[in-house]
Enzyme design. Structure first.
Site, PDB file in Angstrom:
ATOM      1  N   HIS A 235       0.783  -1.201   0.002  1.00 47.19           N
ATOM      2  CA  HIS A 235       0.169   0.135  -0.029  1.00 47.19           C
ATOM      3  C   HIS A 235       0.562   1.111   0.163  1.00 47.19           C
ATOM      4  CE1 HIS A 235      -0.093   1.407   4.204  1.00 47.19           C
ATOM      5  NE2 HIS A 235       0.081   0.206   4.545  1.00 47.19           N
ATOM      6  N   ASP A 247       5.474   2.314   7.238  1.00 47.27           N
ATOM      7  CA  ASP A 247       4.371   1.868   7.043  1.00 47.27           C
ATOM      8  C   ASP A 247       3.647   2.915   6.165  1.00 47.27           C
ATOM      9  OD1 ASP A 247       1.977   0.788   6.646  1.00 47.27           O
ATOM     10  OD2 ASP A 247       1.175   1.254   8.880  1.00 47.27           O
ATOM     11  N   GLU A 279      -5.347   2.046   1.799  1.00 47.44           N
ATOM     12  CA  GLU A 279      -5.347   0.982   2.648  1.00 47.44           C
ATOM     13  C   GLU A 279      -5.673   1.288   4.021  1.00 47.44           C
ATOM     14  OE1 GLU A 279      -3.264  -2.081   5.590  1.00 47.44           O
ATOM     15  OE2 GLU A 279      -2.926   0.128   5.155  1.00 47.44           O
ATOM     16  N   GLU A 280      -5.031   2.429   4.617  1.00 50.95           N
ATOM     17  CA  GLU A 280      -5.265   2.952   6.054  1.00 50.95           C
ATOM     18  C   GLU A 280      -6.827   3.455   6.195  1.00 50.95           C
ATOM     19  OE1 GLU A 280      -2.826   2.447   7.996  1.00 50.95           O
ATOM     20  OE2 GLU A 280      -1.058   2.409   7.213  1.00 50.95           O
ATOM     21  N   HIS A 406       2.156   4.640  12.808  1.00 52.15           N
ATOM     22  CA  HIS A 406       1.047   5.267  12.630  1.00 52.15           C
ATOM     23  C   HIS A 406       1.279   6.678  13.182  1.00 52.15           C
ATOM     24  CE1 HIS A 406      -2.353   2.485  11.306  1.00 52.15           C
ATOM     25  NE2 HIS A 406      -1.015   2.507  10.572  1.00 52.15           N
TER      26      HIS A 406
HETATM   27  N1  BES Z   1       0.729  -1.973   8.268  1.00 51.82           N
HETATM   28  C1  BES Z   1      -0.623  -2.066   8.876  1.00 51.82           C
HETATM   29  C2  BES Z   1      -0.806  -3.385   9.106  1.00 51.82           C
HETATM   30  C3  BES Z   1      -0.587  -4.198  10.355  1.00 51.82           C
HETATM   31  C4  BES Z   1      -0.233  -3.429  11.516  1.00 51.82           C
HETATM   32  C5  BES Z   1      -0.459  -5.450  10.508  1.00 51.82           C
HETATM   33  C6  BES Z   1       0.032  -4.002  12.834  1.00 51.82           C
HETATM   34  C7  BES Z   1      -0.515  -6.102  11.544  1.00 51.82           C
HETATM   35  C8  BES Z   1       0.032  -5.466  12.871  1.00 51.82           C
HETATM   36  C9  BES Z   1      -1.536  -1.423   7.964  1.00 51.82           C
HETATM   37  O1  BES Z   1      -1.434  -0.280   7.191  1.00 51.82           O
HETATM   38  C10 BES Z   1      -2.746  -0.931   8.948  1.00 51.82           C
HETATM   39  O2  BES Z   1      -2.508  -0.129   9.906  1.00 51.82           O
HETATM   40  N2  BES Z   1      -3.928  -1.373   8.828  1.00 51.82           N
HETATM   41  C11 BES Z   1      -4.976  -1.371   9.844  1.00 51.82           C
HETATM   42  C12 BES Z   1      -6.282  -1.833   9.412  1.00 51.82           C
HETATM   43  C13 BES Z   1      -7.012  -1.392   8.246  1.00 51.82           C
HETATM   44  C14 BES Z   1      -8.360  -2.555   8.060  1.00 51.82           C
HETATM   45  C15 BES Z   1      -7.402  -0.080   8.323  1.00 51.82           C
HETATM   46  C16 BES Z   1      -4.765  -1.454  11.345  1.00 51.82           C
HETATM   47  O3  BES Z   1      -4.366  -2.448  11.597  1.00 51.82           O
HETATM   48  O4  BES Z   1      -5.140  -0.786  12.034  1.00 51.82           O
HETATM   49 ZN    ZN Z   2       0.400  -0.792   6.559  1.00 55.09          ZN
END
Ligand code: BES
Ligand code: ZN
Length: 473
Positions: A235, A247, A279-280, A406
């Site tokens: 992403h 990230d 994605e975020e 984040h």
């Molecule tokens: N890079 C993260 C994914 C992640 C974080 C995977 C921590 C495993 C552990 C991704 O960009 C993210 O932040 N995803 C969101 C979920 C999405 C459905 C909005 C999250 O994990 O909060």
């Molecule tokens: Zn991510």
């Protein structure tokens, strides 16, 4: 791949964020500039680039929210300490009675507050719903509340375990359609409010939400069998809070570097590269892409490899648990082979690696849903590295894998170059292997089909036996 070359691309993404308000979030100028950068880089080495538009709800906090008790005892709560926004909340300023919804307080609780429509039986329309985290999505809870006539909702942390007490950065999802403001509170706030009779409160969400569109970017090798495609994705968007260099500038830059290198390669299979948008905001771009594929298109995709965070400062080497041996949930047929392939790379380099849970927090989620084999790498986010993991991978125990996950500090200094190099090479290893042959995946798919046919045959024998009782006298 050389970490230095990936770093040059990462620096470019950092510069883009720096001149665009410090982020590269979906539908923001920093995202558009990131997309332009990837596009022109690919075009320079001869790729035909496809930009795919998809609908998306942009969301931006304008200012801090307000939460106060009006009665029985007036009190003002502290923004970012007691409460915060749930991303994608609707804007609003409402004052009303606060009504608890099927709460289950205390350590070890298994709250499913607000998950069922029946939880709102007798809920007085025009009130603010007080809901506890747990068992279902924030979106479902908030939409159930709205359907029951709530004018706002406070969802507070579950409080069942120590790590579910404070605030968190969570989202209602891009498709949230409740139409009411939703705040997230600490467990302490929720537990306190749950015990306050006659509570009236005011809640304000100062945010902007609007239906718009943003884009994915897809490009594939000119050479290679178009009926046997290996997809590699990352992403490209960041959160609004920062530049998103680990990230997921890290995955994006590594896929870009690999695509540039592969422009001169001779793969037998087609390699298709994807940079996902939004994605975020809830995996919006990749979900759109994978769910709109025609059946024939879907069948041509043999594997999806996901790279989301591969340069974590305090990194671990994580491979998605495709065979389900570590976390119980198996990926679609072929996913175990991909896990083995990536595992073999770490073995060959005498580096430790372990499985990571398929938790649907990244862009492989919809590929999983569509039954496409997937795998990928991850070097860790907000979770703490255990003593055991520190022994194994090096780095600091009891510290997060990525302390800037984040956050605004997820900048160019938030990258471990050893991790970046090790994982970029793993990406190149698995991608080149599969670009030459997908036999390891084909075999696993064939075995799964044979097993399914076996099950179907047994089922029909059982059916004959069952019907036999009625028809054969
Ligand atoms: N890079 C993260 C994914 C992640 C974080 C995977 C921590 C495993 C552990 C991704 O960009 C993210 O932040 N995803 C969101 C979920 C999405 C459905 C909005 C999250 O994990 O909060
Ligand atoms: Zn991510």
């Amino acid at each position: 791949m050389q970490a230095d070359n990936v770093l040059i691309r990462l620096q470019k993404l950092q510069d883009i964020a720096s001149i665009n308000g410090g982020n590269r979030a979906a539908a923001q100028p920093g995202y558009q500039a990131s997309l332009d950068y990837v596009r022109s880089t690919l075009e320079q080495v001869g790729y035909a680039v496809t930009i795919q538009a998809f609908p998306f709800t942009s969301y931006e906090p304008i200012g801090p929210g307000t939460l106060s008790a009006l009665a029985p005892v007036p009190a003002n709560y502290v923004w970012d300490e007691d409460f915060t926004y749930l991303s994608q909340t609707e804007a609003g300023d409402v004052s009303a009675a606060v009504v608890p919804v099927d709460l289950a307080l205390g350590a070890g609780n298994t709250s499913s507050s607000g998950c069922e429509v029946e939880d709102f039986a007798g809920f007085p329309s025009g009130s603010i719903a007080l809901i506890q985290r747990g068992a279902c999505s924030f979106q479902q809870k908030a939409e159930n509340a709205a359907a029951a006539g709530a004018v706002g909702a406070i969802i507070f942390n579950q409080g069942n375990t120590e790590d579910r007490m404070g605030l968190m950065n969570a989202t209602l999802g891009d498709t949230y359609a409740g139409g009411i403001p939703v705040l997230f509170g600490t467990y302490a706030l929720g537990a306190d409010w749950a015990q306050t009779a006659g509570l009236q409160a005011r809640m304000v969400a100062d945010v902007e939400r609007s239906r718009t569109e943003t884009h994915n970017l897809v490009a594939e090798t000119r050479r290679g069998n178009p009926n046997n495609v290996v997809m590699v994705g990352a992403h490209l968007d960041s959160v609004g809070e920062g530049p998103g260099i680990n990230d997921n500038g890290s995955g994006s830059a590594a896929v870009l570097e690999m695509a540039v290198l592969m422009s001169k390669a001779h793969p037998f299979n087609k390699v298709r590269f994807a940079w996902w948008g939004a994605e975020e905001s809830g995996l919006v771009g990749s979900t759109f892409y994978a769910s709109q594929l025609a059946d024939e298109e879907k069948q041509r995709i043999k594997a999806y490899l996901n790279f989301d965070m591969i340069g974590s400062p305090n990194f671990g080497n994580f491979i998605y648990d495709g065979d389900g041996s570590d976390f119980g949930l198996q990926g679609p047929p072929g996913s175990a082979a991909i896990e083995r392939l990536l595992g073999a790379y770490f073995n060959l380099r005498s580096k430790p690696a372990e499985g990571t849970e398929i938790d649907f927090r990244s862009d492989y989620a919809q590929f999983f849903e569509e039954g496409i084999a997937f795998g990928g790498l991850f070097t860790g986010a907000e979770d703490l590295k255990s003593e055991e993991q520190a022994q194994k991978f090096g780095g600091a125990a009891n510290q997060p894998f990525d302390p800037c996950y984040h956050a605004a500090c997820d900048d160019i200094s938030n990258i471990n170059t050893d991790s970046l190099e090790l994982h970029a090479d793993a990406m190149a290893f698995a991608t080149s292997w599969l670009s030459l042959s997908t036999k390891i995946i084909d075999d696993e798919i064939a075995a799964a089909e044979t097993a399914a046919q076996g099950r179907a045959a047994k089922q029909s024998v059982r059916n004959v036996e069952r019907w036999g009782r009625y028809f054969i006298k």
